[in-house]
Design a protein around this motif. Structure first.
Motif, PDB file in Angstrom:
ATOM      1  N   ASP A 126       0.825  -1.212   0.000  1.00  0.00           N
ATOM      2  CA  ASP A 126       0.000   0.000   0.000  1.00  0.00           C
ATOM      3  C   ASP A 126       0.854   1.254   0.000  1.00  0.00           C
ATOM      4  OD1 ASP A 126      -2.533  -1.184  -0.070  1.00  0.00           O
ATOM      5  OD2 ASP A 126      -2.523  -1.524   2.094  1.00  0.00           O
ATOM      6  N   ILE A 127       1.947   1.237   0.757  1.00  0.00           N
ATOM      7  CA  ILE A 127       2.826   2.411   0.803  1.00  0.00           C
ATOM      8  C   ILE A 127       3.479   2.626  -0.557  1.00  0.00           C
ATOM      9  CG2 ILE A 127       4.885   3.416   1.841  1.00  0.00           C
ATOM     10  CD1 ILE A 127       4.245   1.907   4.389  1.00  0.00           C
ATOM     11  N   ALA A 128       4.008   1.563  -1.141  1.00  0.00           N
ATOM     12  CA  ALA A 128       4.680   1.688  -2.438  1.00  0.00           C
ATOM     13  C   ALA A 128       3.705   2.117  -3.520  1.00  0.00           C
ATOM     14  CB  ALA A 128       5.333   0.355  -2.806  1.00  0.00           C
ATOM     15  N   GLU A 129       2.495   1.586  -3.499  1.00  0.00           N
ATOM     16  CA  GLU A 129       1.504   1.960  -4.501  1.00  0.00           C
ATOM     17  C   GLU A 129       1.078   3.412  -4.334  1.00  0.00           C
ATOM     18  OE1 GLU A 129      -2.837   0.582  -6.299  1.00  0.00           O
ATOM     19  OE2 GLU A 129      -2.092  -0.326  -4.456  1.00  0.00           O
ATOM     20  N   THR A 130       0.863   3.847  -3.101  1.00  0.00           N
ATOM     21  CA  THR A 130       0.466   5.241  -2.870  1.00  0.00           C
ATOM     22  C   THR A 130       1.549   6.199  -3.329  1.00  0.00           C
ATOM     23  OG1 THR A 130      -0.883   4.569  -0.977  1.00  0.00           O
ATOM     24  CG2 THR A 130      -0.293   6.898  -1.127  1.00  0.00           C
ATOM     25  N   ALA A 131       2.810   5.862  -3.049  1.00  0.00           N
ATOM     26  CA  ALA A 131       3.908   6.713  -3.509  1.00  0.00           C
ATOM     27  C   ALA A 131       3.907   6.821  -5.028  1.00  0.00           C
ATOM     28  CB  ALA A 131       5.239   6.164  -3.011  1.00  0.00           C
ATOM     29  N   ALA A 132       3.613   5.706  -5.710  1.00  0.00           N
ATOM     30  CA  ALA A 132       3.569   5.712  -7.171  1.00  0.00           C
ATOM     31  C   ALA A 132       2.396   6.542  -7.682  1.00  0.00           C
ATOM     32  CB  ALA A 132       3.482   4.286  -7.699  1.00  0.00           C
ATOM     33  N   LEU A 133       1.234   6.404  -7.055  1.00  0.00           N
ATOM     34  CA  LEU A 133       0.075   7.188  -7.457  1.00  0.00           C
ATOM     35  C   LEU A 133       0.321   8.687  -7.278  1.00  0.00           C
ATOM     36  CD1 LEU A 133      -2.750   5.000  -5.885  1.00  0.00           C
ATOM     37  CD2 LEU A 133      -2.369   5.366  -8.329  1.00  0.00           C
ATOM     38  N   ALA A 134       1.142   9.027  -6.277  1.00  0.00           N
ATOM     39  CA  ALA A 134       1.386  10.436  -5.954  1.00  0.00           C
ATOM     40  C   ALA A 134       2.601  11.017  -6.653  1.00  0.00           C
ATOM     41  CB  ALA A 134       1.562  10.590  -4.443  1.00  0.00           C
TER      42      ALA A 134
END
Length: 423
Positions: free
Chosen positions: A88-96
């Motif tokens: 979730d952290i890695a995906e959120t960083a990518a989305l942002a």
């Protein structure tokens, strides 16, 4: 130990404490809530109308910053899960990761950097942090100041690709994914955003990036190296069965890998051609050809991520791959293969005279728009920025408000605003 247990209370802390959710609300963990906040942010929706490599209005097939971010998020999540870090952290960083980019991509970033020298400069990643912690509307502190989306410390750290201020930045070098030369120094925080930056970096010494930020950065690199080639093939601009080796290597060295010799580049291309789905016939627009390209895309992403996963596991001896406990390991061969793919797209797609003249017009438009808004003051600002202008103590702070306003615009809204205020 479960993945959740590897992240302590400090990793889950938010700058502004929040009351617990209603008892009848769906149960979501802290990092899941972070992801939802980024997905629902206004800045995320605006990415659909912002340039990735070419303008989003030029073709139904071309990628924009939103579709690119979604693809980066998928790669980032899958790699994080394989490594055992928090998906979730890695995906959120990518989305942002691209939220702070202004209209016209890196070209707009260059223009705003030149126009904001006196108020602390401009950089897309620093603007991302500003959006997440100030400009987006979600949470306010006890003094009535916006805390942006109020994400957790671990997520904000993962979103920080360049964890240093402008004063500590190295000089620009190389080119961007869209082929424009880097003239903007890379940094991750403006001086007036230092308090929240210092908070999110508590306990971290130096400029090291957390592992989740490294995963996001690699996923970004992999995504645009593979997908730009895919776009170029479908657009009829390149044919992987007919590559001009000498001209291609000149582009690869001048744009991406200046120190790599012909032998290393030849070896990388030979290894890529050995991938089973590498095309043996030219693309003809058929459904079978489209499927073949998609299979190649999938195989290349799996190849690059698999090599990084293997090298990282070999270097960490079983240590938890979370936050600042370990680093991602990218084999040199993988870096060269990615560089070759970038070079293919650059040589056959991005080197065009019409793009150069278009980019000059875009920079002029951004400069004229900044001047027009500055001259008119709050009357030319969106309501969300008017209070920032009124609260600004001096012209330096007011200039930053104007930069924030222009950076928030999409390609189309920047053109429309320019027509209304300038033409």
């Amino acid at each position: 130990m479960s993945i959740e247990e590897l992240y302590d209370d400090a990793a889950r802390e938010r700058a502004v404490a929040e009351p617990p959710k209603r008892v009848d609300a769906p149960v979501r963990l802290a990092f899941e809530r972070d992801r939802a906040r980024v997905v629902h942010a206004a800045a995320s929706r605006r990415l659909a109308a912002k340039t990735q490599v070419v303008g989003p209005q030029t073709d139904d097939f071309v990628r924009n910053r939103l579709t690119h971010s979604l693809e980066v998020a998928q790669i980032s999540r899958d790699l994080a899960r394989a490594l055992g870090t928090h998906p979730d952290i890695a995906e959120t960083a990518a989305l942002a990761h691209d939220l702070g980019h202004p209209p016209f991509g890196h070209n707009g970033e260059r223009a705003l950097a030149e126009l904001s020298v006196g108020c602390g400069g401009f950089e897309g990643n620093a603007q991302t942090l500003r959006l997440l912690t100030r400009l987006e509307s979600k949470t306010f502190d006890a003094d009535g100041r916006s805390a942006g989306l109020n994400l957790t410390r671990a997520t904000l750290d993962a979103c920080t690709k360049y964890p240093w201020p402008r004063s500590d930045a190295d000089g620009p070098h190389g080119v961007h994914a869209d082929g424009t030369p880097r003239v903007v120094v890379k940094f991750g925080v403006y001086d007036d955003d230092r308090p929240v930056f210092d908070w999110l970096r508590q306990g971290v010494e130096g400029r090291g990036r957390c592992l989740e930020a490294q995963v996001m950065d690699l996923a970004d690199d992999v995504a645009y190296s593979v997908h730009d080639v895919e776009d170029g093939i479908v657009a009829g601009r390149l044919d992987l069965t007919r590559l001009d080796r000498d001209a291609l290597w000149a582009t690869v060295r001048s744009w991406y890998l200046p120190g790599v010799d012909d032998a290393a580049l030849d070896r990388a291309l030979a290894d890529l051609r050995a991938v089973g789905s590498w095309p043996r016939t030219s693309y003809d627009g058929s459904r079978r050809s489209l499927a073949a390209i998609k299979n190649l895309t999938s195989d290349l992403i799996g190849r690059f991520c698999g090599s990084v996963q293997e090298a990282t596991f070999a270097a960490t001896d079983g240590r938890p791959l979370v936050r600042h406990r370990a680093d991602l390991v990218v084999p040199e061969s993988t870096e060269v293969e990615i560089g070759v793919l970038k070079g293919i797209a650059a040589h056959y797609v991005m080197q065009a005279d019409d793009r150069v003249s278009l980019m000059e017009r875009q920079r002029s438009l951004v400069a004229e728009l900044v001047d027009a808004i500055w001259d008119r003051g709050p009357d030319a600002l969106d309501p969300v920025f008017v209070q920032d202008w009124q609260d600004a103590p001096d012209d330096v702070a007011r200039r930053r408000v104007v930069i924030d306003q222009v950076a928030s615009l999409t390609d189309a809204s920047a053109v429309a605003r320019h027509a209304a205020l300038v033409e």
